[in-house]
Motif scaffolding. Structure first.
Motif, short mmCIF file in Angstrom:
data_model
loop_
_atom_site.label_atom_id
_atom_site.label_comp_id
_atom_site.label_asym_id
_atom_site.label_seq_id
_atom_site.Cartn_x
_atom_site.Cartn_y
_atom_site.Cartn_z
N SER A 95 0.82 -1.21 0.00
CA SER A 95 0.00 0.00 0.00
C SER A 95 0.86 1.26 0.00
N GLU A 96 0.24 2.32 -0.50
CA GLU A 96 0.83 3.67 -0.49
C GLU A 96 -0.32 4.67 -0.45
N HIS A 97 -0.02 5.90 -0.10
CA HIS A 97 -1.03 6.94 0.06
C HIS A 97 -1.31 7.65 -1.26
N LEU A 98 -2.55 8.04 -1.47
CA LEU A 98 -2.92 8.83 -2.64
C LEU A 98 -2.68 10.30 -2.28
N LEU A 139 -1.20 -3.19 -5.86
CA LEU A 139 -1.08 -1.96 -5.08
C LEU A 139 -2.45 -1.51 -4.61
N ILE A 140 -2.56 -1.15 -3.33
CA ILE A 140 -3.79 -0.54 -2.82
C ILE A 140 -3.47 0.86 -2.31
N LEU A 141 -4.37 1.80 -2.57
CA LEU A 141 -4.16 3.22 -2.31
C LEU A 141 -4.95 3.69 -1.10
N GLU A 142 -4.30 4.45 -0.22
CA GLU A 142 -4.95 4.93 1.00
C GLU A 142 -5.41 6.37 0.88
N LEU A 161 -10.80 9.18 -5.69
CA LEU A 161 -10.29 7.86 -5.31
C LEU A 161 -10.79 6.80 -6.28
N ALA A 162 -12.09 6.84 -6.56
CA ALA A 162 -12.70 5.85 -7.44
C ALA A 162 -12.12 5.92 -8.85
N LEU A 172 -8.14 -0.32 -2.85
CA LEU A 172 -8.18 0.80 -1.93
C LEU A 172 -7.92 0.33 -0.50
N LEU A 173 -7.12 1.11 0.21
CA LEU A 173 -6.95 0.96 1.64
C LEU A 173 -7.78 2.08 2.27
#
Length: 277
Positions: A95-98, A139-142, A161-162, A172-173
């Motif tokens: 994971s990583e942040h958006l 990958l999931i995005l926070e 986000l979507a 998505l996280l």
């Protein structure tokens, strides 16, 4: 692809301060989330710690400084080190942040929100395409917490986000604490936010408590999870195919038994909705 990811259960964000207690209380912890940066260019002691953790728990790397929203592109040196770590651990996802953390070659030192525009979507998707050339793990995005909403938005945060998740084919996280914090500070409707997310892309949750400062709710990871966030978690788990939930406590660490009690409460919520039984 996301539907085939494994159910990991209820996990804990690993912090070195409670390492001994963790190994005395392994049973309630299904997996660990590690801060990726702690193990990049790691000295021998940190590498040994990583190997010890990996021998006893599934590990999910959680990156902080990739800066997926940077218009000038990604730091290839950092990306190569991150890719090596993820290859070493072979996790089901990472994971990583958006957000962005670098601008004009300068590390700005915190997670900064992006403008919710088509141009920003293009930048993030271009950077994620670059990441995929190095890292083939999902990958999931926070979603991050933020104090200032940038002007010029062409869509809501949830729509942003979507759009990124769909275009870049990411999971998505959903940080439930960040969602609640932003909803309080910016006066928006949590349920409307959830309705705008792609149901099948929510893979993991974060939860913890923050604190109030001068009338503003701060996402400080410093207190136990409050009732409002437990209720929101219940709503989310009922609606989304969540595969993992992580307690992300960083400051003001309590007795480890209190962390375990929160993990058990999260497990109870999951089981009440037929998850991981």
């Amino acid at each position: 692809m996301l539907s085939h990811l494994p159910n990991l259960g209820v996990g804990l964000g690993f912090r070195e301060l409670f390492k001994s207690e963790l190994f005395l209380n392994r049973q309630p912890v299904d997996f660990l989330e590690i801060v990726a940066e702690h193990y990049l260019d790691a000295p021998a002691a940190k590498q040994q710690e990583l190997e010890l953790l990996a021998a006893h728990f599934p590990l999910i790397p959680h990156a902080i400084n990739l800066s997926l929203g940077s218009a000038e592109g990604l730091d290839r040196d950092y990306l190569s080190k991150l890719a090596a770590l993820i290859k070493q651990l072979n996790p089901p996802w990472w994971s990583e942040h958006l957000c962005f953390t670098k601008a004009g070659g300068i590390d700005i030192g915190h997670l900064s929100p992006l403008p919710y525009t088509q141009e920003a979507v293009e930048v993030v998707c271009r950077n994620i395409a670059e990441v995929r050339r190095w890292i083939d793990v999902p990958l999931i995005l926070e979603n991050i917490s933020y104090l200032v909403a940038l002007p010029g938005a062409e869509m809501t945060e949830a729509q942003f986000l979507a759009e990124v998740a769909e275009r870049a084919d990411c999971g998505l996280l959903l940080d439930v604490t960040n969602l609640y914090t932003n909803a309080v500070n910016h006066s928006y409707d949590v349920q409307q936010f959830l309705q705008q997310l792609p149901l099948e892309r929510v893979v993991q949750l974060h939860f913890v408590g923050g604190h109030w400062h001068d009338g503003v709710l701060i996402d400080s990871h410093s207190h136990s999870t409050p009732a409002e966030i437990w209720q929101l978690m219940d709503d989310v788990v009922a609606k989304f195919p969540v595969k993992g939930m992580v307690l992300e406590r960083d400051e003001n660490l309590p007795a480890f038994a209190e962390l375990v009690a929160e993990l058990q409460q999260a497990r109870h919520i999951a089981r009440s909705h037929g998850k991981w039984v």
